[in-house]
Design a protein around this motif. Structure first.
Motif, PDB file in Angstrom:
ATOM      1  N   ALA A  91       0.825  -1.213   0.000  1.00 19.34           N
ATOM      2  CA  ALA A  91       0.000   0.000   0.000  1.00 19.34           C
ATOM      3  C   ALA A  91       0.855   1.258   0.000  1.00 19.34           C
ATOM      4  CB  ALA A  91      -0.938  -0.011   1.207  1.00 19.34           C
ATOM      5  N   LYS A  94       2.019   3.195  -3.242  1.00 20.76           N
ATOM      6  CA  LYS A  94       1.103   4.055  -3.998  1.00 20.76           C
ATOM      7  C   LYS A  94       1.649   5.482  -4.052  1.00 20.76           C
ATOM      8  CE  LYS A  94      -3.755   5.569  -4.130  1.00 20.76           C
ATOM      9  NZ  LYS A  94      -4.056   5.094  -5.492  1.00 20.76           N
ATOM     10  N   GLU A 102       1.849   8.235   3.839  1.00 22.21           N
ATOM     11  CA  GLU A 102       1.663   6.825   3.492  1.00 22.21           C
ATOM     12  C   GLU A 102       1.460   5.976   4.738  1.00 22.21           C
ATOM     13  OE1 GLU A 102       3.874   8.750   0.177  1.00 22.21           O
ATOM     14  OE2 GLU A 102       4.190   8.669   2.345  1.00 22.21           O
TER      15      GLU A 102
END
Length: 202
Positions: A91, A94, A102
């Motif tokens: 994730a 990204k 993040e």
């Protein structure tokens, strides 16, 4: 087969280079900008390069936020990317707008480091607190603009979750670090795949 690395001479659907140089540790890098913005991102070109003193490096495709932040503040943290955190590691790859965390996007917790300003990932079983030494532009043979930039840092502090210290040794396999291969492939270290060898004398 044999092929030259210029162009698409291998004739395969994907370049096999990264599938051969594998598995590679994942550098899960926390960096902080001069304004205090936090960036967390994984890098598959990462490794230790020295032990006296301890040093690590990671290589960035282009001048991404982590590289920019590190050069602004001179510090970063390498968090151990473990199997139990694989979805969060992914994730954090990204591309978020600069300044958007993040850590928060991936549902992770920031824990204060002891010797550097960027936080470590609280859920990671180990982390290396680093001070930036230099950035090396990786210029190709024959010249031209580099597309990758290698960041080298000296490790000044180490965090290890005490659960993974057994009889005075770090049980790396129990932490189950994930490693990068080619394409979309990863490997994971486990206690079942661990083995020992003694170097020959002489």
């Amino acid at each position: 087969m044999h092929y030259e690395t210029t162009g698409n001479a291998h004739g395969l659907p994907h370049d096999p280079f990264k599938a051969i140089v594998s598995p590679r540790p994942v550098g899960w890098i926390t960096a902080m900008s001069g304004k205090g913005e936090i960036n967390l991102s994984p890098y598959s070109f990462f490794n230790a390069v020295s032990e006296r003193p301890p040093m690590v490096m990671f290589s960035s495709a282009g001048r991404k936020d982590a590289l920019t932040f590190i050069e602004e503040t001179g510090e970063f943290v390498c968090n151990l990317a473990a199997f139990d955190l694989r979805e969060q590691v992914n994730a954090t790859s990204k591309a978020l707008p600069r300044g958007e965390s993040e850590l928060e996007y991936a549902g992770l917790t920031a824990a204060p480091s002891r010797l550097v300003r960027p936080p470590r990932v609280a859920e990671a079983p180990a982390a290396l607190e680093c001070r930036w030494l230099q950035t090396v532009p990786l210029a190709p043979l024959g010249g031209g603009e580099p597309s990758y930039f290698m960041v080298i840092g000296q490790v000044v502090g180490v965090y290890i979750d005490d659960r993974y210290i057994v009889d005075g040794l770090v049980d790396t396999a129990a932490m189950r670090p994930i490693t990068r291969a080619g394409y979309r492939d990863y490997f994971v270290a486990t206690p079942e795949t661990k083995f020992q060898m003694t170097r020959p004398g002489g």
